[in-house]
Design an enzyme around this catalytic site. Structure first.
Site, short mmCIF file in Angstrom:
data_model
loop_
_atom_site.label_atom_id
_atom_site.label_comp_id
_atom_site.label_asym_id
_atom_site.label_seq_id
_atom_site.Cartn_x
_atom_site.Cartn_y
_atom_site.Cartn_z
N ASN A 550 26.20 -22.68 48.07
CA ASN A 550 24.94 -21.99 47.80
C ASN A 550 24.66 -21.66 46.34
OD1 ASN A 550 24.20 -21.70 50.61
ND2 ASN A 550 25.87 -20.22 50.73
N TYR A 551 25.67 -21.75 45.47
CA TYR A 551 25.45 -21.25 44.12
C TYR A 551 25.64 -22.26 43.00
CZ TYR A 551 25.10 -16.59 46.02
OH TYR A 551 24.69 -15.49 46.72
N LEU A 552 26.35 -23.35 43.29
CA LEU A 552 26.67 -24.25 42.20
C LEU A 552 25.72 -25.44 42.18
CD1 LEU A 552 30.53 -24.11 42.57
CD2 LEU A 552 29.03 -22.66 41.21
#
Length: 568
Positions: A550-552
């Site tokens: 979800n973040y990278l």
DNA sequence: TCAAACACTTAGAACGGACCGA
DNA sequence: TCGGTCCGTTCTAAGTGTTTGA
């Protein structure tokens, strides 16, 4: 995210990338689907056709010889009562059933579903004996695992058939995978942390509870025989296919598309684009909140300190929550005085703030951070004359913060900082840790280390795996054995040296060299095992998956030519 | 203006299959 | 072959942030 990246690469949406995060485009390459005509603002689709949800299988009664006992005596239960009893029985091994709230909630809800005759008898959960039912399900599970290969294959084929039939929809002429096409089966609510509603009965979802969303001209899904849908609507401003309201918190549940779908992929890409735009203005925003620390307005000071935390520590926004409805968890804006401690000096550092609170999913956030002096002074002021249970930022709400952020950059909200800081951390760590001439194994290690730095930043934790203790013991045994070998090799070396000193013989000299080499080799092996043990111990509570997913920004991984791509 | 409703993303647990070394 | 481990998938709870409507 990785599934998305895979589909991007396989779908050749990225053609001949230039391997820099700045110029790489998700949509370049002239491949059809990303360039399909833009829809009107807010319109998500023109055509949506699907089969509706796949309903959880109906309850199968227990065999006659599997009994429930009350007060030591067997008791035949009505079908509905028995079904709920099996929910509890299946969970006997789980920690949940040792918790008083879980037990009480379950028992209250169970009694509501009993016949009045049953209710007159079953008055005390402690007198209920579910062990035979529990054993029945454990055995059944074991039997399923022990099934011959062909039987397992048959079951898999049946599951695949259902997936084929219900697991896909047609969206604007394309077959797209659905994320969750099954309704959630009935059971006992498993709230996380100290959830006041844990153990309550999650009721069976019936077609009469379900709203279907599809296009007017599509084939409307058939409800199961003898049933009807709650409603069939055609709302193309939303992406869900079906929805229902669950009975515990009365919130909506949706059937939505799989992350591999175009709609989800595009949203994901947009998320990273906003984070990239933040990169260009973040220095201005930081300068601004530093100014605001000195503002005359308490409101602005609180906003600026909260934003500093969100930016520096990747805290979540912290929306308001209804008291008593969920576990007591907080984010940045909802922090209370009791969640921080101020240390003018601690462990040789100045202006240290000690955070200790439960965040999303009741995961503990514990951190000691040295902050800039104005932040420290402001915090002191915010805490003055307040009780521990009072809000730290009493003049601030997430809506106020987000409104401010919106003014600073179009599309900016508190959560964008988490995405931005996670991705920039990955990029910086990869740059610091990898060399172009590294081997694949070394690059992979660096990637995992960079990933771990992000997971720590975002406080992504997992409970220690059940097998951890044992696998650590195994590793320790290996280390001990290796230590012994090292000691033996040291003795052998000493002997060889003594022999050489006595004889000055060339053969004895060669033997010394041989023993030295062996010792060195063993010491290296021991050191490797020690590193492995440290790594395992440090990783036992860190969850890497969430940040990866979800973040990278996957373009950073591509740009660094990371070997993880080989593993996709 | 505010709370409630809604739509969507993010989260860890549980599970299951592949792989690997003893 | 078996048990341990790893890793991806599934499940669904728990967040965030926007919209709605009084």
């Amino acid at each position: 995210m990785y599934r998305h990246l895979t589909s991007l690469l396989l779908g050749r949406r990225v053609h001949q990338p230039q391997f820099t995060p700045v110029c790489l485009r998700f949509g370049s390459g002239g491949c059809g689907r990303w360039e399909e005509e833009k829809k009107e603002d807010g319109i998500k689709w023109i055509q949506l056709e699907h089969r509706g949800p796949y309903f959880a299988p109906l309850y199968e009664p227990l065999p006659e010889d599997v009994q429930f006992y009350y007060n030591g005596k067997p008791m035949k239960l009505s079908l509905a009562t028995e079904e709920i009893a099996t929910f509890y029985a299946k969970m006997l091994d789980h920690e949940y059933t040792t918790k008083e709230i879980f037990q009480n909630n379950f028992f209250n809800d169970w009694r509501k579903e009993m016949t009045s005759a049953e209710r007159n008898i079953i008055k005390d959960l402690d007198k209920c004996d579910f062990t035979e039912i529990h054993k029945y399900f454990v055995d059944k599970n074991e039997a399923r695992k022990a099934l011959p290969k062909e039987e397992k294959q048959k079951l898999k084929e049946e599951a695949d058939k259902i997936q084929e039939e219900y697991g896909y929809c047609i969206l604007d002429g394309h077959r797209e995978k659905i994320g969750n096409f099954k309704t959630e089966p009935p059971g006992l609510f498993r709230g996380r942390g100290d959830h006041p509603k844990m153990g309550m009965l999650k009721k069976r979802i019936m077609p009469e509870d379900v709203i279907i969303n599809c296009s007017k001209d599509s084939k409307i899904p058939e409800p199961p025989q003898g049933h009807k849908w709650k409603e069939v609507r055609c709302d193309n401003t939303v992406t869900w296919l079906a929805s229902w309201t669950e009975n515990i918190q009365h919130t909506l549940k949706y059937i939505m598309l799989n992350p591999s779908s175009k709609l989800k992929g595009q949203k994901d890409w947009e998320k990273y684009e906003v984070a990239r735009r933040l990169k260009d203005v973040v220095h201005k925003i930081r300068a601004q909140y530093r100014m605001d620390w000195k503002s005359k307005e308490m409101k602005e000071r609180q906003r600026a300190v909260a934003l500093y935390f969100i930016d520096k520590l990747a805290l979540r926004a912290g929306n308001e929550k209804e008291e008593g409805e969920t576990a007591d968890t907080v984010g940045c804006c909802s922090l209370r005085v009791e969640h921080i401690r101020l240390h003018p000096e601690l462990d040789g550092q100045k202006h240290v703030v000690e955070f200790d609170f439960l965040g999303k999913d009741s995961i503990r956030y514990y951190n000691k951070v040295s902050v800039e002096e104005p932040v420290f002074k402001n915090l002191k002021r915010f805490m003055k004359n307040k009780d521990p249970a009072d809000e730290l930022f009493d003049r601030l709400k997430t809506s106020i913060l987000n409104k401010h952020l919106q003014n600073l950059m179009d599309g900016l909200t508190a959560k964008v900082f988490r995405t931005y800081n996670a991705s920039i951390t990955l990029q910086e760590q990869l740059k610091a840790l990898t060399n172009s001439e590294d081997s694949v194994a070394e690059k992979l290690l660096s990637y995992n280390r960079a990933n771990r730095a992000v997971a720590i930043l975002c406080n992504h934790q997992r409970s220690t795996p059940k097998t951890h203790e044992k696998s650590m013991q195994n590793l320790q045994a290996k280390i001990n054995a290796k230590k012994q070998q090292v000691e033996e090799a040291q003795e052998e070396l000493k002997k060889a040296e003594d022999e050489f000193n006595d004889t000055k013989d060339a053969k004895a000299g060669a033997n010394v060299e041989k023993k030295k080499k062996k010792l060195k080799q063993l010491e290296e092996q021991l050191s490797k095992l020690n590193v492995q043990a440290t790594d395992k111990e440090e990783n036992k509570q860190i969850a890497l998956g969430t940040s990866k997913l979800n973040y990278l920004d996957p373009r950073i991984t591509v740009a660094c030519k990371c070997p993880v791509l080989l593993h996709l």
